[in-house]
Structure formats: structure tokens, C-alpha cells
Design a protein around this motif. Structure first.
Motif, PDB file in Angstrom:
ATOM      1  N   ARG A 177      58.119  29.291  27.726  1.00 12.52           N
ATOM      2  CA  ARG A 177      56.920  29.271  26.898  1.00 12.52           C
ATOM      3  C   ARG A 177      56.168  30.576  27.080  1.00 12.52           C
ATOM      4  NH1 ARG A 177      52.103  27.474  29.618  1.00 12.52           N
ATOM      5  NH2 ARG A 177      52.487  27.058  31.826  1.00 12.52           N
ATOM      6  N   GLU A 178      55.357  30.917  26.077  1.00 11.58           N
ATOM      7  CA  GLU A 178      54.548  32.131  26.135  1.00 11.58           C
ATOM      8  C   GLU A 178      53.170  31.792  26.681  1.00 11.58           C
ATOM      9  OE1 GLU A 178      54.409  33.895  22.293  1.00 11.58           O
ATOM     10  OE2 GLU A 178      56.272  35.008  22.603  1.00 11.58           O
ATOM     11  N   LEU A 179      52.617  32.703  27.485  1.00 11.18           N
ATOM     12  CA  LEU A 179      51.273  32.509  27.991  1.00 11.18           C
ATOM     13  C   LEU A 179      50.598  33.854  28.223  1.00 11.18           C
ATOM     14  CD1 LEU A 179      51.377  31.612  31.749  1.00 11.18           C
ATOM     15  CD2 LEU A 179      53.452  31.946  30.479  1.00 11.18           C
ATOM     16  N   LEU A 180      49.276  33.828  28.204  1.00 11.77           N
ATOM     17  CA  LEU A 180      48.469  35.013  28.474  1.00 11.77           C
ATOM     18  C   LEU A 180      48.118  35.044  29.950  1.00 11.77           C
ATOM     19  CD1 LEU A 180      45.964  34.906  25.476  1.00 11.77           C
ATOM     20  CD2 LEU A 180      48.058  36.259  25.670  1.00 11.77           C
ATOM     21  N   VAL A 181      48.202  36.228  30.560  1.00 12.66           N
ATOM     22  CA  VAL A 181      47.866  36.360  31.972  1.00 12.66           C
ATOM     23  C   VAL A 181      46.962  37.570  32.188  1.00 12.66           C
ATOM     24  CG1 VAL A 181      49.944  35.222  32.863  1.00 12.66           C
ATOM     25  CG2 VAL A 181      49.991  37.682  32.414  1.00 12.66           C
ATOM     26  N   VAL A 182      46.119  37.459  33.216  1.00  9.39           N
ATOM     27  CA  VAL A 182      45.305  38.583  33.679  1.00  9.39           C
ATOM     28  C   VAL A 182      45.333  38.576  35.201  1.00  9.39           C
ATOM     29  CG1 VAL A 182      43.760  38.621  31.692  1.00  9.39           C
ATOM     30  CG2 VAL A 182      43.189  37.208  33.677  1.00  9.39           C
ATOM     31  N   PRO A 183      45.079  39.717  35.841  1.00 13.18           N
ATOM     32  CA  PRO A 183      45.010  39.731  37.305  1.00 13.18           C
ATOM     33  C   PRO A 183      43.854  38.864  37.803  1.00 13.18           C
ATOM     34  CG  PRO A 183      45.258  41.952  36.435  1.00 13.18           C
ATOM     35  CD  PRO A 183      44.969  41.077  35.274  1.00 13.18           C
ATOM     36  N   ARG A 184      44.037  38.282  38.961  1.00 10.55           N
ATOM     37  CA  ARG A 184      42.977  37.483  39.563  1.00 10.55           C
ATOM     38  C   ARG A 184      41.702  38.307  39.762  1.00 10.55           C
ATOM     39  NH1 ARG A 184      44.193  32.661  41.946  1.00 10.55           N
ATOM     40  NH2 ARG A 184      46.389  32.030  41.839  1.00 10.55           N
ATOM     41  N   SER A 185      41.864  39.608  40.036  1.00  9.74           N
ATOM     42  CA  SER A 185      40.704  40.448  40.343  1.00  9.74           C
ATOM     43  C   SER A 185      39.791  40.662  39.141  1.00  9.74           C
ATOM     44  CB  SER A 185      41.175  41.807  40.877  1.00  9.74           C
ATOM     45  OG  SER A 185      41.978  42.459  39.915  1.00  9.74           O
ATOM     46  N   ALA A 186      40.254  40.295  37.928  1.00  8.33           N
ATOM     47  CA  ALA A 186      39.404  40.441  36.750  1.00  8.33           C
ATOM     48  C   ALA A 186      38.470  39.249  36.566  1.00  8.33           C
ATOM     49  CB  ALA A 186      40.268  40.603  35.500  1.00  8.33           C
ATOM     50  N   VAL A 187      38.743  38.160  37.310  1.00 11.58           N
ATOM     51  CA  VAL A 187      38.021  36.910  37.102  1.00 11.58           C
ATOM     52  C   VAL A 187      36.908  36.779  38.133  1.00 11.58           C
ATOM     53  CG1 VAL A 187      38.238  34.401  36.986  1.00 11.58           C
ATOM     54  CG2 VAL A 187      40.106  35.864  36.179  1.00 11.58           C
ATOM     55  N   ALA A 188      35.743  36.376  37.664  1.00 17.79           N
ATOM     56  CA  ALA A 188      34.607  36.140  38.550  1.00 17.79           C
ATOM     57  C   ALA A 188      34.042  34.753  38.268  1.00 17.79           C
ATOM     58  CB  ALA A 188      33.535  37.213  38.346  1.00 17.79           C
ATOM     59  N   ASN A 189      33.256  34.247  39.215  1.00 19.83           N
ATOM     60  CA  ASN A 189      32.669  32.916  39.083  1.00 19.83           C
ATOM     61  C   ASN A 189      31.197  32.969  39.443  1.00 19.83           C
ATOM     62  OD1 ASN A 189      35.688  32.428  40.165  1.00 19.83           O
ATOM     63  ND2 ASN A 189      35.131  30.798  38.752  1.00 19.83           N
ATOM     64  N   VAL A 190      30.424  32.244  38.663  1.00 12.07           N
ATOM     65  CA  VAL A 190      29.030  31.971  39.003  1.00 12.07           C
ATOM     66  C   VAL A 190      28.844  30.473  38.848  1.00 12.07           C
ATOM     67  CG1 VAL A 190      26.615  32.294  38.419  1.00 12.07           C
ATOM     68  CG2 VAL A 190      28.188  34.235  38.309  1.00 12.07           C
ATOM     69  N   GLY A 191      28.719  29.785  39.975  1.00  9.96           N
ATOM     70  CA  GLY A 191      28.674  28.334  39.915  1.00  9.96           C
ATOM     71  C   GLY A 191      29.989  27.797  39.377  1.00  9.96           C
ATOM     72  N   LYS A 192      29.900  26.983  38.320  1.00  6.47           N
ATOM     73  CA  LYS A 192      31.101  26.417  37.714  1.00  6.47           C
ATOM     74  C   LYS A 192      31.596  27.245  36.533  1.00  6.47           C
ATOM     75  CE  LYS A 192      30.065  21.633  39.014  1.00  6.47           C
ATOM     76  NZ  LYS A 192      29.873  20.243  38.529  1.00  6.47           N
ATOM     77  N   ILE A 193      30.943  28.361  36.264  1.00  2.53           N
ATOM     78  CA  ILE A 193      31.322  29.205  35.130  1.00  2.53           C
ATOM     79  C   ILE A 193      32.294  30.280  35.589  1.00  2.53           C
ATOM     80  CG2 ILE A 193      30.495  30.770  33.341  1.00  2.53           C
ATOM     81  CD1 ILE A 193      27.821  29.306  33.440  1.00  2.53           C
ATOM     82  N   THR A 194      33.416  30.382  34.895  1.00  2.00           N
ATOM     83  CA  THR A 194      34.419  31.419  35.156  1.00  2.00           C
ATOM     84  C   THR A 194      34.367  32.408  33.997  1.00  2.00           C
ATOM     85  OG1 THR A 194      35.826  29.835  36.305  1.00  2.00           O
ATOM     86  CG2 THR A 194      36.858  31.882  35.563  1.00  2.00           C
TER      87      THR A 194
END
Length: 381
Positions: free
Chosen positions: A304-321
Motif C-alpha cells: 500500500r502507498e502511504l505518506l511519511v515524514v521524519p519524526r523530528s518534523a512532528v511536535a506536540n502541544v498537549g493532545k495536538i500534533t
């Protein structure tokens, strides 16, 4: 006047850099200088402290479900005597390969030969009585037509004739049974296979009443030209599995990895181990694979096809990603839904599109909706 010339000089340098970068190889690192009021003192600062970004990628992903278990024969039969008696002869040994119809062992025949002789004699006697009954009936009918005997007498003779016919049928059935029992003193292989157990020797008396296995079985035969890897996988994988999915099976003691597929998917989940059972057939024409060996299987799910990004691009504030997406030099904070993928990347479920430029390790100075004031290094990923 000197300050104006200095600004013009800086602008010319910046234009030259942008021109050179536009002609360079963008497969490596691009350097984009955002529009800003740079001075000679802060150019060095911007060059030494860039913001790194990368693109959202679309990849082809093949997931594998792991399962482990045991090799089993295609068929297994524990064969005991078909008729009661002493095991007179065993024709096979453990390890012998046999064809369907080959004799395996024999119960003593003499008693059953005698029963056939007795049944045949009874059949002959019934035939003779039948012939006599037929003559009596024919004669009685003739006399009755001449009114020389009563109707009651004719009825008695007819009944005797019918009884003689039934006795013939009974004697014939008894003879066929005796002949079948004589045939059944020899037990034959029900299919091509190998002898994997011999439980008794000649001279043992066995009953056919409990000959379906255990101590009453004389030999065990297994068909292993095709074997089955009976493997289990955690029930959490049940929703991913389907019949005919390709699989690769590694068997302990064998270097070769065997191709197979999901032939049986058990509808029952084991309530104790919380696993589901799969059966994967494997060709075994040289009998190299033995029942009972340990097997590990990888069931290959459809890609299957999927979109990926490095973990280092993702941030969290509370429950918001969220991530920061760069569009026309503007940094935009975008909420995303993600799913675990591997140690370095996450799968993007929603919020981003292929080719979006996202900031890696976004510093605290990055604000939503602001124009970038530092250069971006966009590296390979």
C-alpha cells in the motif's frame, strides 16, 4: 551615500547567489535566502544557523505478518486391523515409503477362510432348497388349475417358495460378508506415504472394535509429499489476513526458504493463547521436510502507498500534533494525524500532502504565519 552603496552591493551579492543556486543540482542541498533586510553583520549569523526542511514523501510499503508453529503431514492415519484376530505378518518398517494399495500387515487368515467355506456351503444348501421349493410351487399351481388341491394348500406351497427365495438372499449376503472379512485380513495403504510408527509386532491379538488409533493401531502412515506449516499469529493480526496471501516459510534445520500461501485460516481464536491458526502448504517431493519440525512464516500483505515524514518534523502541544509547513516563504503550523511506522519516520494519516515542505526540529523562534527570516537547508531524506 556610502551606506546606500553598501546596501546595493549586498543586494547584488544576494542576487548572484540566488542565480547560482537556481542553476545548481537540487538533488543535494538547496539554499534559499528569504527576502529580508540583511546587513553585513547578520549575513554570517543567517549562514551559520539555518532551518532544515524536507519534503513529505509517498512510499510503497509491504507489511509482513509473522507466525510460528510446527510442520504437519498432509494426512495421518493410525491403522489398526479391520477384522479381529492375531497379527500374523507386518510387511513394513518405520521409514518405508509406500504407495496406495500396498499391503501393510495381515491378520491371521485361517479362521476367515473357514468362515468363507461355511458360508459357501450354506449358500449351496439354500440354492438347492430354492430349486425344490420352485418345483413344488409349479406343481401345486398345475394341480390347483385342475382343482385337485385346495386354495389353502396352494397358498402354503407359495409361502414356502418365497421363504426359500429369502433364504437364498440371506445366504448370499453371509457369503459376501465372509469373503469381505477374508479380504480385510490384509490392510492396505490408503494413500502414498511413509511409515512413521510401528506399534506392535507379529503375534499380538487385536480387536477391530477399537482400532482407530492408540495401542490398537499397528502402524502409522503419513502423506508428506506435501506438508503443512501449522502456524499461529496474535489475534491482533486477524483483520490483516486473508486466504491465498503469499508467504515465505523458514524451517529449522533447512537453509532453503520455502514459498507458500495461506490455504486455511482458522475461524477459531484460541481463548488461552489469543492466537489464530494458519495452514500453509509446502511441496516436499523429496521428503526432506519432516513432520514435527519448527517453522517460522512471513505472510506478505498487499503493498500500500502511504505518506511519511521524519519524526523530528512532528511536535506536540498537549493532545495536538502538528508540523510547520513552508509555503511561499511563510511558515504555517498544520495539525496532523499520524501513525507509528518505524524508528525514524511516522505515517501521515491526514493534514499533509505529498511534496509539502516541512521544517525539521522546528526551533522555538518559528511562529505560525510568519515569514521566514533565516535560510532553509532542504536535505535528502
Amino acid at each position: 551615500m556610502k551606506r546606500s552603496r553598501h546596501k546595493i552591493y549586498i543586494s547584488a551579492v544576494i542576487s548572484m547567489i540566488l542565480s547560482l543556486l537556481g542553476c545548481g543540482d537540487r538533488s543535494h542541498k538547496d539554499v534559499i535566502v528569504q527576502e529580508s533586510e540583511l546587513t553585513g553583520s547578520n549575513i554570517a549569523e543567517e549562514q551559520s544557523d539555518p532551518i532544515e526542511a524536507t519534503l513529505v514523501r509517498r512510499i510503497q510499503f509491504e507489511k509482513t505478518v509473522f507466525a510460528s508453529g510446527t510442520i504437519a503431514a498432509k494426512q495421518t492415519s493410525n491403522l489398526g486391523p479391520l477384522v479381529e484376530g492375531v497379527v500374523e505378518k507386518i510387511f513394513v518398517r518405520v521409514g518405508d515409503r509406500v504407495k496406495a494399495g500396498d499391503p501393510l500387515f495381515q491378520t491371521r487368515k485361517v479362521d476367515f477362510e473357514r468362515r468363507v467355506d461355511e458360508a459357501r456351503a450354506a449358500m449351496n444348501l439354500a440354492d438347492i432348497r430354492g430349486v425344490q421349493a420352485k418345483r413344488n410351487y409349479d406343481r401345486a399351481k398345475e394341480l390347483a388349475s385342475q382343482e385337485n388341491i385346495s386354495q389353502a394348500r396352494l397358498d402354503d406351497v407359495e409361502t414356502s417358495f418365497q421363504i426359500a427365495g429369502a433364504e437364498i438372499l440371506q445366504a448370499r449376503a453371509a457369503l459376501e460378508t465372509a469373503e469381505q472379512q477374508l479380504t480385510d485380513t490384509v490392510v492396505h495403504a490408503p494413500f502414498d506415504g511413509v511409515i512413521t510408527a510401528r506399534n506392535v509386532d507379529e503375534g499380538v491379538y487385536l480387536s477391530n472394535r477399537f482400532s482407530t488409533g492408540g495401542s490398537s493401531a499397528v502402524v502409522r502412515i503419513q502423506e508428506i509429499s506435501i506438508v503443512s506449516a501449522i502456524v499461529q499469529t496474535p489475534e491482533e493480526n486477524l483483520g490483516l489476513l486473508a486466504l491465498n496471501l503469499p508467504a515465505r516459510v523458514q524451517i529449522q534445520g533447512h537453509k532453503e526458504v520455502y514459498d507458500s500461501f495461506v490455504y486455511i485460516l482458522n475461524d477459531l481464536v484460541d481463548p488461552i493463547t489469543r492466537t489464530v491458526e494458519l495452514r500453509l502448504p509446502i511441496k516436499n517431493e523429496d521428503y526432506a521436510i519432516k513432520p514435527g519440525q519448527f517453522a517460522e512464516a512471513r505472510i506478505i500483505l498487499p503493498p500500500r502507498e502511504l505518506l511519511v515524514v521524519p519524526r523530528s518534523a512532528v511536535a506536540n502541544v498537549g493532545k495536538i500534533t502538528f508540523v510547520f509547513v513552508v509555503v511561499d516563504g511563510i511558515q504555517n503550523q498544520v495539525a496532523v494525524e499520524i501513525r507509528e511506522f518505524d524508528s525514524e519516520q511516522v505515517e501521515v494519516i491526514s493534514g499533509l500532502y505529498e511534496g509539502d515542505s516541512v521544517i525539521l526540529n522546528p526551533p522555538h523562534s518559528v511562529k505560525d504565519g510568519e515569514k521566514l527570516k533565516r535560510r532553509i537547508e532542504s536535505g535528502e531524506y
